[in-house]
Motif scaffolding. Structure first.
Motif, PDB file in Angstrom:
ATOM      1  N   ILE A 159     -19.028 -40.193   4.561  1.00  0.00           N
ATOM      2  CA  ILE A 159     -19.519 -39.072   5.358  1.00  0.00           C
ATOM      3  C   ILE A 159     -20.733 -39.547   6.161  1.00  0.00           C
ATOM      4  O   ILE A 159     -21.751 -39.927   5.577  1.00  0.00           O
ATOM      5  CB  ILE A 159     -19.898 -37.878   4.473  1.00  0.00           C
ATOM      6  CG1 ILE A 159     -18.646 -37.326   3.783  1.00  0.00           C
ATOM      7  CG2 ILE A 159     -20.574 -36.786   5.285  1.00  0.00           C
ATOM      8  CD1 ILE A 159     -18.926 -36.134   2.890  1.00  0.00           C
ATOM      9  N   PRO A 160     -20.663 -39.562   7.491  1.00  0.00           N
ATOM     10  CA  PRO A 160     -21.787 -40.068   8.287  1.00  0.00           C
ATOM     11  C   PRO A 160     -23.070 -39.276   8.019  1.00  0.00           C
ATOM     12  O   PRO A 160     -23.053 -38.045   7.964  1.00  0.00           O
ATOM     13  CB  PRO A 160     -21.303 -39.872   9.736  1.00  0.00           C
ATOM     14  CG  PRO A 160     -19.808 -39.811   9.648  1.00  0.00           C
ATOM     15  CD  PRO A 160     -19.513 -39.164   8.326  1.00  0.00           C
ATOM     16  N   GLY A 161     -24.156 -39.997   7.856  1.00  0.00           N
ATOM     17  CA  GLY A 161     -25.461 -39.358   7.679  1.00  0.00           C
ATOM     18  C   GLY A 161     -25.732 -38.841   6.291  1.00  0.00           C
ATOM     19  O   GLY A 161     -26.814 -38.307   6.029  1.00  0.00           O
ATOM     20  N   CYS A 162     -24.764 -38.984   5.375  1.00  0.00           N
ATOM     21  CA  CYS A 162     -24.959 -38.485   4.006  1.00  0.00           C
ATOM     22  C   CYS A 162     -25.847 -39.458   3.242  1.00  0.00           C
ATOM     23  O   CYS A 162     -25.565 -40.655   3.173  1.00  0.00           O
ATOM     24  CB  CYS A 162     -23.615 -38.323   3.305  1.00  0.00           C
ATOM     25  SG  CYS A 162     -23.743 -37.785   1.589  1.00  0.00           S
ATOM     26  N   ARG A 163     -26.916 -38.933   2.669  1.00  0.00           N
ATOM     27  CA  ARG A 163     -27.824 -39.748   1.867  1.00  0.00           C
ATOM     28  C   ARG A 163     -27.464 -39.586   0.393  1.00  0.00           C
ATOM     29  O   ARG A 163     -27.261 -38.470  -0.083  1.00  0.00           O
ATOM     30  CB  ARG A 163     -29.277 -39.306   2.089  1.00  0.00           C
ATOM     31  CG  ARG A 163     -29.820 -39.638   3.474  1.00  0.00           C
ATOM     32  CD  ARG A 163     -31.065 -38.830   3.803  1.00  0.00           C
ATOM     33  NE  ARG A 163     -32.029 -38.835   2.725  1.00  0.00           N
ATOM     34  CZ  ARG A 163     -33.208 -39.452   2.776  1.00  0.00           C
ATOM     35  NH1 ARG A 163     -33.543 -40.125   3.856  1.00  0.00           N
ATOM     36  NH2 ARG A 163     -34.047 -39.380   1.776  1.00  0.00           N
ATOM     37  N   THR A 164     -27.385 -40.708  -0.320  1.00  0.00           N
ATOM     38  CA  THR A 164     -27.001 -40.700  -1.728  1.00  0.00           C
ATOM     39  C   THR A 164     -28.233 -40.863  -2.610  1.00  0.00           C
ATOM     40  O   THR A 164     -29.056 -41.749  -2.383  1.00  0.00           O
ATOM     41  CB  THR A 164     -26.000 -41.822  -2.029  1.00  0.00           C
ATOM     42  OG1 THR A 164     -24.821 -41.624  -1.246  1.00  0.00           O
ATOM     43  CG2 THR A 164     -25.623 -41.831  -3.503  1.00  0.00           C
ATOM     44  N   VAL A 165     -28.350 -39.999  -3.607  1.00  0.00           N
ATOM     45  CA  VAL A 165     -29.414 -40.080  -4.609  1.00  0.00           C
ATOM     46  C   VAL A 165     -28.764 -40.403  -5.946  1.00  0.00           C
ATOM     47  O   VAL A 165     -27.901 -39.663  -6.414  1.00  0.00           O
ATOM     48  CB  VAL A 165     -30.202 -38.755  -4.703  1.00  0.00           C
ATOM     49  CG1 VAL A 165     -31.265 -38.834  -5.803  1.00  0.00           C
ATOM     50  CG2 VAL A 165     -30.849 -38.428  -3.370  1.00  0.00           C
ATOM     51  N   GLU A 166     -29.155 -41.525  -6.546  1.00  0.00           N
ATOM     52  CA  GLU A 166     -28.611 -41.923  -7.841  1.00  0.00           C
ATOM     53  C   GLU A 166     -29.389 -41.240  -8.961  1.00  0.00           C
ATOM     54  O   GLU A 166     -30.617 -41.208  -8.949  1.00  0.00           O
ATOM     55  CB  GLU A 166     -28.689 -43.443  -8.013  1.00  0.00           C
ATOM     56  CG  GLU A 166     -27.769 -44.223  -7.078  1.00  0.00           C
ATOM     57  CD  GLU A 166     -26.307 -44.126  -7.494  1.00  0.00           C
ATOM     58  OE1 GLU A 166     -26.038 -43.706  -8.636  1.00  0.00           O
ATOM     59  OE2 GLU A 166     -25.435 -44.498  -6.678  1.00  0.00           O
ATOM     60  N   VAL A 167     -28.668 -40.690  -9.920  1.00  0.00           N
ATOM     61  CA  VAL A 167     -29.263 -40.022 -11.077  1.00  0.00           C
ATOM     62  C   VAL A 167     -28.769 -40.738 -12.327  1.00  0.00           C
ATOM     63  O   VAL A 167     -27.570 -40.948 -12.484  1.00  0.00           O
ATOM     64  CB  VAL A 167     -28.857 -38.529 -11.124  1.00  0.00           C
ATOM     65  CG1 VAL A 167     -29.523 -37.835 -12.308  1.00  0.00           C
ATOM     66  CG2 VAL A 167     -29.218 -37.832  -9.815  1.00  0.00           C
ATOM     67  N   ASP A 168     -29.692 -41.112 -13.202  1.00  0.00           N
ATOM     68  CA  ASP A 168     -29.292 -41.829 -14.408  1.00  0.00           C
ATOM     69  C   ASP A 168     -29.879 -41.136 -15.631  1.00  0.00           C
ATOM     70  O   ASP A 168     -30.334 -39.988 -15.551  1.00  0.00           O
ATOM     71  CB  ASP A 168     -29.738 -43.290 -14.331  1.00  0.00           C
ATOM     72  CG  ASP A 168     -28.789 -44.222 -15.091  1.00  0.00           C
ATOM     73  OD1 ASP A 168     -28.309 -43.826 -16.170  1.00  0.00           O
ATOM     74  OD2 ASP A 168     -28.529 -45.338 -14.606  1.00  0.00           O
ATOM     75  N   ALA A 169     -29.897 -41.830 -16.743  1.00  0.00           N
ATOM     76  CA  ALA A 169     -30.422 -41.261 -17.979  1.00  0.00           C
ATOM     77  C   ALA A 169     -31.920 -40.982 -17.851  1.00  0.00           C
ATOM     78  O   ALA A 169     -32.607 -41.507 -16.974  1.00  0.00           O
ATOM     79  CB  ALA A 169     -30.160 -42.223 -19.144  1.00  0.00           C
ATOM     80  N   LEU A 170     -32.442 -40.138 -18.730  1.00  0.00           N
ATOM     81  CA  LEU A 170     -33.866 -39.835 -18.771  1.00  0.00           C
ATOM     82  C   LEU A 170     -34.630 -41.006 -19.375  1.00  0.00           C
ATOM     83  O   LEU A 170     -34.077 -41.821 -20.125  1.00  0.00           O
ATOM     84  CB  LEU A 170     -34.110 -38.585 -19.624  1.00  0.00           C
ATOM     85  CG  LEU A 170     -33.485 -37.267 -19.144  1.00  0.00           C
ATOM     86  CD1 LEU A 170     -33.621 -36.213 -20.232  1.00  0.00           C
ATOM     87  CD2 LEU A 170     -34.126 -36.793 -17.851  1.00  0.00           C
TER      88      LEU A 170
END
Length: 632
Positions: free
Chosen positions: A429-440
């Motif tokens: 998806i053009p312009g879509c920014r990805t934020v990675e979420v992992d364990a606490l």
């Protein structure tokens, strides 16, 4: 103590005049904390706010000193501003990653503005005069550009965001005043606003309606032509359909007192009485994720990303990491930036499994009657984008599997924003920014467990608590399930519960409670993958090695290394397998999280053919070759 940021930065106490804040550095720190009131601001963001990209070596120490001096200034003014004391007093708290300014709603003019505009919107349908009074009270809080005297780049972004909120509230207020027959007194104010914001078609529509209602039809038509010239010159577009419809009504001499409105299948000029507010409830014990929340908030509020483009933020992470919870939490934090509504859809829920299902629901929520919903899919998408063309709506999509589910639901203009919880990155998806979420982190996981199980029990067995969160993989879902089990059984000893978790055969059961089910989350994450990839993942669970080489994975699955690499890549994309460090030039290596491996083993024993089980299970066949391959 009262904080004023809707204009020059000012702090006062009980009307006794402003509190001296001192040097510019302290004012910038306070302004940044105030812009994120009641939320942690990481030290790194405070350093960036003060020095930009060129901080001194002592930057963090200087931030610490600035906070200390602000606390002293608050205390000298008569407000307990330390880390403890009166919880009703404004105070700056030190947190694990930075600082947070805590203040109740009535202590910050920006928070008061939000409250007043919420009340105005609640009264708009049944008591428009009361709503107008609330709007005007809120607008009177502005004394100029927000944080207008704070010399920092972020302050300019904050000012732009609050100017957008101010103008949005003014648009809504003026619309109600027009409906109440007060248009004649609004002409001068609207004329100034249209000159300042020539491309805001809602304001121009209000000006046209006010002029037309004052028997100044020629000037109303001239205002339309002036706006059309501006839109064509700046954007190369014709005016929006609803502004053009208002123009046609004025030409025909039809009533237009309520301003322009899109065609929605309702009576002409009628709009939904209440904007859609479909967000699920936020959880009260949300912990951690301060950097991700900061980034999401900045992007959706317009502080990040190219100007004039639709903002799309996608969050992804392993099952159990709380991606959906974080998305809903972040959406609640920015909902005030989207006064025209918040749309929410869960693709894992019955009735909304496809983009077209969701699109139909959204159209109904935006006021389109069922008979008026177009029959052709492209026309449905077109109507949806037309309705959102100049509205500020937040679209939240949960449990997204593919980009194909998102594309038809993307608004066409930049006023709205999209927040997605995805099972895999949506890089196409053009312009879509990805934020990675992992364990606490360990501290965050302990904080979450403590909030559920109770502080007193945790303090009695700190070693067991750390063992529990480690056995739960630091994942919010499993930590929450462990805390819920303990809260439901007040007599359960934490050390005894940890011993139960130490048994691999019982661990997943002990970390499951109701909808807090990691097995279900993993099973859903595998949906849509080739069966060959799923079987390989199950085989890795039987293998029992936390980390495995490409060659070992290929041998375990009975496939070539090239085929194995493609299948393992799909599993990595779904976040059920992690890439592991490998020497430069060496074949890739992979890591299967312990909890994920327990579920993969369960499924492998039940579903895999006997030859695959023999290759993977320890002690079956020639393991020496397997060890050599794994070590390679």
């Amino acid at each position: 103590m009262y904080f004023r940021m809707l204009g020059p930065l000012e702090v006062s106490l009980d009307g006794r005049g402003p509190v001296p804040l001192g040097r510019t550095q302290r004012r910038i720190v306070l302004a940044k904390l105030l812009a994120e009131v009641n939320r942690t601001v990481p030290v790194g963001l405070l350093v960036e706010a003060v020095w930009g990209g060129c901080p001194p070596r002592s930057a963090e120490q200087q931030i610490q000193t600035a906070v200390w001096r602000l606390r002293r200034a608050f205390a000298a003014a008569g407000c307990g501003a330390g880390d403890g004391g009166d919880t009703a007093a404004a105070r700056i708290e030190t947190t694990a990653s930075g600082y947070a300014l805590h203040a109740v709603e009535e202590q910050v003019d920006a928070s008061v503005f939000r409250r007043l505009t919420r009340e105005a919107r609640a009264h708009a349908a049944d008591d428009p005069r009361q709503a107008i009074a609330r709007y005007r009270e809120a607008l009177a809080l502005f004394r100029g550009p927000a944080l207008g005297d704070v010399p920092a780049a972020f302050a300019e972004s904050v000012a732009a965001r609050w100017e957008e909120r101010r103008v949005a509230a003014l648009e809504e207020c003026v619309e109600l005043e027009l409906r109440c027959g007060r248009g004649h007194g609004l002409i001068d104010e609207l004329g100034d606003l249209v000159r300042r914001y020539p491309l805001r078609e809602r304001l121009r529509g209000h000006l046209m309606s006010a002029l037309y209602g004052a028997d100044r039809r020629a000037e109303a038509l001239a205002a339309y032509q002036e706006g059309r010239r501006a839109v064509v010159a700046e954007l190369g577009l014709e005016p929006s359909p609803h502004l053009s419809e208002l123009h046609r009504r004025i030409l025909r001499g039809e009533p237009a007192a309520g301003g322009a409105a899109p065609s929605t299948g309702r009576a002409p000029g009628e709009e939904p009485a209440i904007p859609p507010a479909w967000l699920p409830s936020d959880i009260p014990d949300f912990v951690g994720r301060s950097e991700q929340v900061e980034r999401i908030s900045r992007t959706l509020a317009g502080e990040a990303g190219p100007s004039g483009r639709l903002r799309v933020e996608s969050l992804t992470g392993p099952p159990g990491a709380g991606v959906s919870t974080l998305v809903v939490h972040a959406a609640h934090l920015v909902r005030a930036d989207f006064p025209d509504g918040q749309l929410y859809a869960d693709f894992a829920a019955p009735g909304t499994e496809t983009a077209d299902d969701v699109l139909r629901c959204f159209l109904r929520g935006l006021g389109v009657s069922e008979p008026a919903v177009p029959t052709a899919p492209r026309q449905r998408v077109g109507l949806y984008r037309t309705l959102l063309s100049d509205r500020r709506v937040l679209v939240v999509l949960d449990n997204v599997v593919s980009a194909g589910q998102v594309r038809p639901l993307l608004p066409g203009g930049p006023s709205s924003a999209v927040l997605v919880a995805a099972r895999a990155p949506l890089t196409e998806i053009p312009g879509c920014r990805t934020v990675e979420v992992d364990a606490l982190s360990t501290d965050e996981a302990v904080e979450l467990l403590t909030s559920i199980a109770g502080l007193e029990r945790v303090l009695r067995a700190p070693a067991a608590v750390h063992g529990i969160v480690q056995a739960a993989g630091h994942l919010p879902m499993t930590v929450r399930a462990a805390g819920a089990h303990l809260a439901a059984r007040a007599d359960t000893d934490l050390s005894a519960f940890l011993r139960r978790l130490s048994d691999p055969g019982r661990r997943l059961d002990a970390l499951t409670l109701g909808t807090l089910d990691l097995r279900e989350g993993l099973a859903r994450r595998l949906v849509g993958l080739p069966q060959e990839a799923v079987d390989l993942w199950y085989a890795l669970g039987l293998l029992g090695t936390g980390e495995v080489s490409l060659q070992a994975a290929a041998l375990t699955g009975g496939v070539t290394p090239a085929r194995a690499e493609g299948l393992l890549g799909l599993l990595v994309d779904r976040r059920v397998l992690d890439p592991a460090p490998a020497p430069p030039g060496a074949p890739p290596r992979y890591r299967l999280r312990e909890l994920f491996g327990l579920y993969a083993r369960e499924r492998g024993l039940l579903t895999l053919p006997e030859p695959v089980r023999r290759r993977a299970l320890p002690g079956a066949g020639d393991r020496r070759a397997m060890r050599v391959t794994t070590a390679g």
